[in-house]
Design a protein around this motif. Structure first.
Motif, PDB file in Angstrom:
ATOM      1  N   GLY A   1     -17.598  -5.858 -23.677  1.00  0.00           N
ATOM      2  CA  GLY A   1     -17.493  -7.302 -23.580  1.00  0.00           C
ATOM      3  C   GLY A   1     -16.513  -7.844 -24.602  1.00  0.00           C
ATOM      4  O   GLY A   1     -16.451  -7.361 -25.733  1.00  0.00           O
ATOM      5  N   GLU A   2     -15.775  -8.877 -24.222  1.00  0.00           N
ATOM      6  CA  GLU A   2     -14.760  -9.436 -25.106  1.00  0.00           C
ATOM      7  C   GLU A   2     -15.049 -10.884 -25.507  1.00  0.00           C
ATOM      8  O   GLU A   2     -15.236 -11.174 -26.676  1.00  0.00           O
ATOM      9  CB  GLU A   2     -13.383  -9.336 -24.443  1.00  0.00           C
ATOM     10  N   SER A   3     -15.073 -11.803 -24.556  1.00  0.00           N
ATOM     11  CA  SER A   3     -15.275 -13.199 -24.903  1.00  0.00           C
ATOM     12  C   SER A   3     -15.760 -13.951 -23.679  1.00  0.00           C
ATOM     13  O   SER A   3     -15.606 -13.481 -22.540  1.00  0.00           O
ATOM     14  CB  SER A   3     -13.967 -13.822 -25.416  1.00  0.00           C
ATOM     15  N   MET A   4     -16.366 -15.139 -23.916  1.00  0.00           N
ATOM     16  CA  MET A   4     -16.852 -15.959 -22.815  1.00  0.00           C
ATOM     17  C   MET A   4     -16.614 -17.431 -23.122  1.00  0.00           C
ATOM     18  O   MET A   4     -16.330 -17.804 -24.259  1.00  0.00           O
ATOM     19  CB  MET A   4     -18.330 -15.683 -22.549  1.00  0.00           C
ATOM     20  N   PHE A   5     -16.750 -18.262 -22.096  1.00  0.00           N
ATOM     21  CA  PHE A   5     -16.587 -19.699 -22.259  1.00  0.00           C
ATOM     22  C   PHE A   5     -17.460 -20.408 -21.227  1.00  0.00           C
ATOM     23  O   PHE A   5     -17.884 -19.817 -20.229  1.00  0.00           O
ATOM     24  CB  PHE A   5     -15.127 -20.124 -22.060  1.00  0.00           C
ATOM     25  N   ALA A   6     -17.737 -21.671 -21.472  1.00  0.00           N
ATOM     26  CA  ALA A   6     -18.502 -22.481 -20.521  1.00  0.00           C
ATOM     27  C   ALA A   6     -17.957 -23.897 -20.499  1.00  0.00           C
ATOM     28  O   ALA A   6     -17.685 -24.490 -21.544  1.00  0.00           O
ATOM     29  CB  ALA A   6     -19.980 -22.495 -20.899  1.00  0.00           C
ATOM     30  N   ARG A   7     -17.808 -24.436 -19.306  1.00  0.00           N
ATOM     31  CA  ARG A   7     -17.456 -25.842 -19.118  1.00  0.00           C
ATOM     32  C   ARG A   7     -18.649 -26.645 -18.618  1.00  0.00           C
ATOM     33  O   ARG A   7     -18.600 -27.875 -18.593  1.00  0.00           O
ATOM     34  CB  ARG A   7     -16.293 -25.957 -18.123  1.00  0.00           C
ATOM     35  N   ARG A   8     -19.688 -25.933 -18.172  1.00  0.00           N
ATOM     36  CA  ARG A   8     -20.937 -26.558 -17.766  1.00  0.00           C
ATOM     37  C   ARG A   8     -22.081 -25.809 -18.441  1.00  0.00           C
ATOM     38  O   ARG A   8     -21.946 -24.624 -18.778  1.00  0.00           O
ATOM     39  CB  ARG A   8     -21.101 -26.509 -16.244  1.00  0.00           C
ATOM     40  N   PRO A   9     -23.211 -26.471 -18.633  1.00  0.00           N
ATOM     41  CA  PRO A   9     -24.327 -25.806 -19.312  1.00  0.00           C
ATOM     42  C   PRO A   9     -24.714 -24.490 -18.643  1.00  0.00           C
ATOM     43  O   PRO A   9     -24.827 -24.409 -17.409  1.00  0.00           O
ATOM     44  CB  PRO A   9     -25.456 -26.845 -19.204  1.00  0.00           C
TER      45      PRO A   9
ATOM     46  N   SER B   1     -12.638 -10.074 -15.137  1.00  0.00           N
ATOM     47  CA  SER B   1     -13.288 -11.353 -15.413  1.00  0.00           C
ATOM     48  C   SER B   1     -14.476 -11.526 -14.476  1.00  0.00           C
ATOM     49  O   SER B   1     -14.407 -11.182 -13.292  1.00  0.00           O
ATOM     50  CB  SER B   1     -12.306 -12.518 -15.242  1.00  0.00           C
ATOM     51  N   VAL B   2     -15.572 -12.034 -15.030  1.00  0.00           N
ATOM     52  CA  VAL B   2     -16.752 -12.397 -14.250  1.00  0.00           C
ATOM     53  C   VAL B   2     -16.871 -13.904 -14.354  1.00  0.00           C
ATOM     54  O   VAL B   2     -16.980 -14.444 -15.461  1.00  0.00           O
ATOM     55  CB  VAL B   2     -18.019 -11.694 -14.780  1.00  0.00           C
ATOM     56  N   GLU B   3     -16.848 -14.585 -13.213  1.00  0.00           N
ATOM     57  CA  GLU B   3     -16.623 -16.026 -13.188  1.00  0.00           C
ATOM     58  C   GLU B   3     -17.754 -16.773 -12.486  1.00  0.00           C
ATOM     59  O   GLU B   3     -18.202 -16.360 -11.405  1.00  0.00           O
ATOM     60  CB  GLU B   3     -15.304 -16.315 -12.458  1.00  0.00           C
ATOM     61  N   THR B   4     -18.190 -17.862 -13.071  1.00  0.00           N
ATOM     62  CA  THR B   4     -19.166 -18.760 -12.464  1.00  0.00           C
ATOM     63  C   THR B   4     -18.415 -19.932 -11.824  1.00  0.00           C
ATOM     64  O   THR B   4     -17.738 -20.684 -12.526  1.00  0.00           O
ATOM     65  CB  THR B   4     -20.150 -19.302 -13.522  1.00  0.00           C
ATOM     66  N   TRP B   5     -18.527 -20.049 -10.510  1.00  0.00           N
ATOM     67  CA  TRP B   5     -17.867 -21.132  -9.772  1.00  0.00           C
ATOM     68  C   TRP B   5     -18.916 -22.077  -9.213  1.00  0.00           C
ATOM     69  O   TRP B   5     -19.913 -21.633  -8.625  1.00  0.00           O
ATOM     70  CB  TRP B   5     -17.012 -20.577  -8.629  1.00  0.00           C
ATOM     71  N   ILE B   6     -18.719 -23.364  -9.425  1.00  0.00           N
ATOM     72  CA  ILE B   6     -19.629 -24.391  -8.933  1.00  0.00           C
ATOM     73  C   ILE B   6     -18.809 -25.459  -8.221  1.00  0.00           C
ATOM     74  O   ILE B   6     -17.895 -26.058  -8.815  1.00  0.00           O
ATOM     75  CB  ILE B   6     -20.448 -25.019 -10.079  1.00  0.00           C
ATOM     76  N   ASP B   7     -19.106 -25.652  -6.949  1.00  0.00           N
ATOM     77  CA  ASP B   7     -18.406 -26.659  -6.130  1.00  0.00           C
ATOM     78  C   ASP B   7     -16.891 -26.500  -6.201  1.00  0.00           C
ATOM     79  O   ASP B   7     -16.146 -27.475  -6.335  1.00  0.00           O
ATOM     80  CB  ASP B   7     -18.811 -28.069  -6.568  1.00  0.00           C
TER      81      ASP B   7
ATOM     82  N   ALA C   1     -16.502 -22.921 -13.686  1.00  0.00           N
ATOM     83  CA  ALA C   1     -17.408 -23.564 -14.633  1.00  0.00           C
ATOM     84  C   ALA C   1     -17.610 -22.764 -15.912  1.00  0.00           C
ATOM     85  O   ALA C   1     -18.012 -23.316 -16.941  1.00  0.00           O
ATOM     86  CB  ALA C   1     -18.764 -23.802 -13.976  1.00  0.00           C
ATOM     87  N   GLY C   2     -17.334 -21.488 -15.877  1.00  0.00           N
ATOM     88  CA  GLY C   2     -17.528 -20.629 -17.049  1.00  0.00           C
ATOM     89  C   GLY C   2     -17.285 -19.189 -16.662  1.00  0.00           C
ATOM     90  O   GLY C   2     -17.082 -18.865 -15.487  1.00  0.00           O
ATOM     91  N   GLY C   3     -17.313 -18.327 -17.670  1.00  0.00           N
ATOM     92  CA  GLY C   3     -17.105 -16.919 -17.358  1.00  0.00           C
ATOM     93  C   GLY C   3     -16.880 -16.098 -18.605  1.00  0.00           C
ATOM     94  O   GLY C   3     -17.017 -16.575 -19.739  1.00  0.00           O
ATOM     95  N   LEU C   4     -16.524 -14.858 -18.379  1.00  0.00           N
ATOM     96  CA  LEU C   4     -16.257 -13.916 -19.461  1.00  0.00           C
ATOM     97  C   LEU C   4     -15.224 -12.911 -18.990  1.00  0.00           C
ATOM     98  O   LEU C   4     -14.942 -12.810 -17.788  1.00  0.00           O
ATOM     99  CB  LEU C   4     -17.549 -13.212 -19.880  1.00  0.00           C
ATOM    100  N   TYR C   5     -14.671 -12.184 -19.949  1.00  0.00           N
ATOM    101  CA  TYR C   5     -13.830 -11.047 -19.574  1.00  0.00           C
ATOM    102  C   TYR C   5     -14.237  -9.834 -20.385  1.00  0.00           C
ATOM    103  O   TYR C   5     -14.819  -9.953 -21.471  1.00  0.00           O
ATOM    104  CB  TYR C   5     -12.333 -11.352 -19.704  1.00  0.00           C
TER     105      TYR C   5
END
Length: 250
Positions: A164-172, A140-146, A150-154
């Motif tokens: 690549g398989e799938s990704m998601f975002a909770r912030r823009p 997993s590659v993950e975007t962490w904010i505070d 916040a989002g990522g992919l696996y």
């Protein structure tokens, strides 16, 4: 045409035998089998992946052509470049790899998709790819904010073959940032391309393009035997996409 039906442990047919454009479902190769780690590794090593919906058997696919993102062709749009420049200087921003794989795959399974009412990331897929992660072949590659995810992919990785398989975002832009991080990571480690499986407008806008299946399978056959990287993200990898600090006004 009759679709091959596999018992658990049966070898998969060759990718070249997948249904073609004149067949009922182009790209479909076989049904049945299992989602254990050896079966998944066998599949990915031969350019094949599982994809099925609730109520269906396991379905195995190998589309022709194949959608791939050659990392040198990644399109870093101006708006995303500005976001990356701003975020990488922010104290609460961090890219992590494999810190929360199960949280990422669960978030991907729950993320709404345009034109879809359900998900193909069923509980059995979550269990299968979590086992693959524990075996060292899913990341997993993950975007962490505070301090928040916040989002990522696996993705799946065998040597220097990355899928690549799938990704998601909770912030823009959080999922796009994770993809940009993966591209930077791949460039830094001599990984030439990321498999995207199927053609979408979104992937094409980021620089992905179609490749003949035979060429893709040949690439995987070579790349999977090369030594894989240590899956850890270092901030210096951003220099693969952002070679110099730029003003936000440019």
């Amino acid at each position: 045409m009759q679709l091959p039906w596999l018992a658990p442990g049966d070898p998969l047919p060759d990718a070249s035998s997948a249904w073609g454009e004149s067949d009922p479902v182009p790209g479909l190769l076989a049904a049945g089998g299992g989602l254990d780690v050896p079966s998944l590794l066998q599949a990915y090593a031969r350019g094949i992946f599982p994809w099925f919906s609730e109520g269906q058997p396991i379905l195995w696919w190998s589309p022709d052509p194949r959608m791939v993102l050659e990392v040198e062709r990644f399109s870093l749009h101006r708006s995303l470049r500005k976001t990356l420049e701003r975020m990488r200087a922010a104290p609460g921003f961090e890219i992590r790899i494999d810190h929360g794989f199960e949280a990422v795959i669960q978030a991907c399974a729950q993320a709404p998709r345009v034109g879809q009412t359900g998900t193909w990331i069923l509980p059995e897929m979550v269990r299968a790819y979590t086992a693959l992660h524990r075996a060292g072949h899913a990341h997993s590659v993950e975007t962490w904010i505070d301090g928040e995810l916040a989002g990522g992919l696996y993705c799946v990785a065998i040597g220097r073959a990355v899928f690549g398989e799938s990704m998601f975002a909770r912030r823009p832009d959080a999922s796009k940032i994770a993809l940009a991080a993966l591209v930077s990571f791949c460039r830094a480690h001599g990984i030439a391309m990321i498999d995207c499986q199927q053609n979408t407008t979104h992937l094409a806008s980021l620089g992905a393009r179609e490749m003949p299946r035979a060429r893709f399978v040949s690439h995987v056959a070579r790349a999977r035997h090369l030594g894989g990287p240590q899956w850890r993200f270092e901030p210096v990898y951003w220099s693969e996409l952002l070679p110099a600090r730029t003003s936000l006004s440019t």
